[in-house]
Design an enzyme around this catalytic site. Structure first.
Site, PDB file in Angstrom:
ATOM      1  N   LYS A  53      -8.314   4.523  -9.278  1.00 44.79           N
ATOM      2  CA  LYS A  53      -7.017   5.112  -8.915  1.00 44.79           C
ATOM      3  C   LYS A  53      -6.555   6.058 -10.025  1.00 44.79           C
ATOM      4  CE  LYS A  53      -2.208   4.032  -8.992  1.00 44.79           C
ATOM      5  NZ  LYS A  53      -1.159   3.650  -9.666  1.00 44.79           N
ATOM      6  N   LYS A 104      -1.642   7.548 -14.994  1.00 42.38           N
ATOM      7  CA  LYS A 104      -1.341   8.023 -16.350  1.00 42.38           C
ATOM      8  C   LYS A 104      -1.989   7.109 -17.366  1.00 42.38           C
ATOM      9  CE  LYS A 104       3.231   9.060 -14.713  1.00 42.38           C
ATOM     10  NZ  LYS A 104       3.997   7.961 -14.094  1.00 42.38           N
ATOM     11  N   LYS A 161      -1.442  -5.703 -14.598  1.00 37.02           N
ATOM     12  CA  LYS A 161      -0.925  -5.261 -15.893  1.00 37.02           C
ATOM     13  C   LYS A 161      -1.082  -6.353 -16.943  1.00 37.02           C
ATOM     14  CE  LYS A 161       2.354  -1.935 -14.028  1.00 37.02           C
ATOM     15  NZ  LYS A 161       3.733  -1.836 -13.533  1.00 37.02           N
TER      16      LYS A 161
HETATM   17  P1  ADP Z   1       0.869   5.853 -12.760  1.00 33.07           P
HETATM   18  O1  ADP Z   1      -0.072   4.856 -12.133  1.00 33.07           O
HETATM   19  O2  ADP Z   1       0.204   7.115 -13.088  1.00 33.07           O
HETATM   20  O3  ADP Z   1       1.634   5.266 -13.928  1.00 33.07           O
HETATM   21  P2  ADP Z   1       3.274   5.472 -11.325  1.00 33.07           P
HETATM   22  O4  ADP Z   1       2.993   4.010 -11.264  1.00 33.07           O
HETATM   23  O5  ADP Z   1       4.370   5.942 -12.221  1.00 33.07           O
HETATM   24  O6  ADP Z   1       1.933   6.223 -11.664  1.00 33.07           O
HETATM   25  O7  ADP Z   1       3.526   5.969  -9.850  1.00 33.07           O
HETATM   26  C1  ADP Z   1       4.556   6.822  -9.415  1.00 33.07           C
HETATM   27  C2  ADP Z   1       4.442   7.039  -7.922  1.00 33.07           C
HETATM   28  O8  ADP Z   1       3.251   7.784  -7.641  1.00 33.07           O
HETATM   29  C3  ADP Z   1       4.324   5.750  -7.106  1.00 33.07           C
HETATM   30  O9  ADP Z   1       5.026   5.877  -5.893  1.00 33.07           O
HETATM   31  C4  ADP Z   1       2.855   5.604  -6.862  1.00 33.07           C
HETATM   32  O10 ADP Z   1       2.589   4.895  -5.694  1.00 33.07           O
HETATM   33  C5  ADP Z   1       2.403   7.057  -6.765  1.00 33.07           C
HETATM   34  N1  ADP Z   1       1.040   7.163  -7.263  1.00 33.07           N
HETATM   35  C6  ADP Z   1       0.637   6.978  -8.532  1.00 33.07           C
HETATM   36  N2  ADP Z   1      -0.684   7.147  -8.662  1.00 33.07           N
HETATM   37  C7  ADP Z   1      -1.129   7.449  -7.417  1.00 33.07           C
HETATM   38  C8  ADP Z   1      -2.408   7.730  -6.875  1.00 33.07           C
HETATM   39  N3  ADP Z   1      -3.481   7.749  -7.643  1.00 33.07           N
HETATM   40  N4  ADP Z   1      -2.501   7.975  -5.565  1.00 33.07           N
HETATM   41  C9  ADP Z   1      -1.413   7.964  -4.770  1.00 33.07           C
HETATM   42  N5  ADP Z   1      -0.172   7.713  -5.213  1.00 33.07           N
HETATM   43  C10 ADP Z   1      -0.020   7.446  -6.511  1.00 33.07           C
END
Ligand code: ADP
Ligand code: TRP
Length: 321
Positions: A189, A192, A110
């Site tokens: 990956k 959002k 980040k």
């Molecule tokens: P983002 O990366 O979209 O901001 P978050 O960090 O808010 O998502 O993640 C929320 C939950 O969803 C976490 O437990 C994270 O490990 C899971 N998660 C997010 N993106 C993925 C992904 N691409 N594959 C599997 N799990 C994910």
């Protein structure tokens, strides 16, 4: 057994969130004392528009309820409504080495994306440790990317317990080994923040546009394809049972598979899969009062549990005099 997990209201939920963590988390409510919360304090590390954060928080509330979270069984609340999260964070800062946080992959990633990383980003895992330790969680279902954050939480709990005697339960991460990180439409990956997500609750033309733009290799129709390196396959298989996955794999390994046609099938699969959830979500759309009441009731229950831990922490540390 207490199971706890949270998700940031930093944007619309996507299928990576669903298959990576929400589905398994909601499944836990059948067999455990589930604590589930919307982590709006963590979202402050990336969101500076107040109206958006407030709207996203309500949206996450509706989404969880629509996806099957049952507030009768589960304690469901918004992190910022329970002040003990911040109080415990400060206490835990004093049991967290700088090196531990400096090694955080998530911080490094980040920080590399921002011109000037701020302290909130650095301290993010300490707040997350407080979230978990406050409720004496045994198990924390999360996606793979959160593994290190769980290790940090265990480390902090251990350091505190070493100094003051056992106050905190050491939490275990529950990460589905079958489930690799869900890729986004560009193969990174799904996130959002990378603009590569397929949202759970979206309209059909948008869904179609996203799915049709999943990147694939340049193999021709008559070529044999490689399912294991294919982004489209990795997403499609989430919606299939074992038998369905085997069939799709076979189609990849024979000439004739058309990526365009396969994407069109996937649009229908995704649309149908989320149809019942979409209906429920529409029901909640006009019921903000209900959603707020559920969250307020959840915060009351969470606070009662949090204050038991905080009383012990205040006692041990001498904050209680
Ligand atoms: P983002 O990366 O979209 O901001 P978050 O960090 O808010 O998502 O993640 C929320 C939950 O969803 C976490 O437990 C994270 O490990 C899971 N998660 C997010 N993106 C993925 C992904 N691409 N594959 C599997 N799990 C994910
Ligand atoms: N960091 C987690 C994520 O981005 C969200 C989170 C905050 C969390 N506090 C938590 C997850 C406590 C589990 C337990 O996904």
């Amino acid at each position: 057994m207490r199971v706890l997990s949270g998700i940031q209201p930093s944007g619309r939920l996507h299928i990576g969130n669903y298959f990576g963590m929400m589905k398994s988390m909601i499944g836990w409510q059948e067999k455990s004392d589930l604590f589930c919360f919307i982590v709006n304090l963590h979202a402050l590390t990336s969101l500076t528009d107040g109206k958006t954060l407030a709207a996203n928080t309500m949206e996450a509330g509706r989404d969880f309820l629509a996806l099957g979270l049952d507030p009768e069984r589960t304690t469901f609340w918004v992190q910022g409504d329970v002040p003990e999260h911040c109080e415990l964070t400060w206490v835990l800062h004093n049991h967290t080495s700088m090196g531990l946080l400096e090694r955080s992959h998530s911080f490094k990633d980040k920080a590399a994306r921002r011109e000037t990383p701020h302290h909130g980003l650095f301290s993010y895992p300490v707040l997350m440790a407080a979230d978990i330790l406050l409720y004496q969680a045994d198990v924390v279902p999360v996606g793979k990317d959160q593994k290190q954050h769980l290790e940090i939480a265990r480390d902090i709990a251990g350091s505190f317990n070493n100094v003051y005697g056992k106050v905190f339960t050491l939490p275990e991460a529950a990460i589905d080994p079958q489930l690799a990180t869900v890729p986004g439409i560009d193969g990174q990956k799904m996130s959002k923040s990378y603009n590569n997500a397929i949202d759970i609750f979206t309209d059909k033309p948008t869904l179609k546009k996203r799915v049709m733009s999943i990147t694939t290799d340049a193999r021709a129709v008559e070529d044999v394809k490689d399912p294991d390196s294919c982004n489209l396959f990795a997403i499609y298989r989430l919606f299939l049972d074992d038998e369905g996955e085997r069939e799709l794999r076979e189609r990849y390994l024979k000439p004739g598979l058309k990526y365009g046609e396969t994407k069109k099938e996937l649009v229908e699969m995704v649309w149908d899969f989320f149809a019942p959830f979409r209906e429920k979500r529409e029901e909640f759309a006009g019921r903000d009062g209900y959603v707020r009441d559920v969250l307020a009731e959840g915060a009351k229950k969470a606070r009662a549990a949090a204050s038991v831990t905080m009383d012990a922490v205040r006692e041990k540390t001498g904050l209680k005099y």
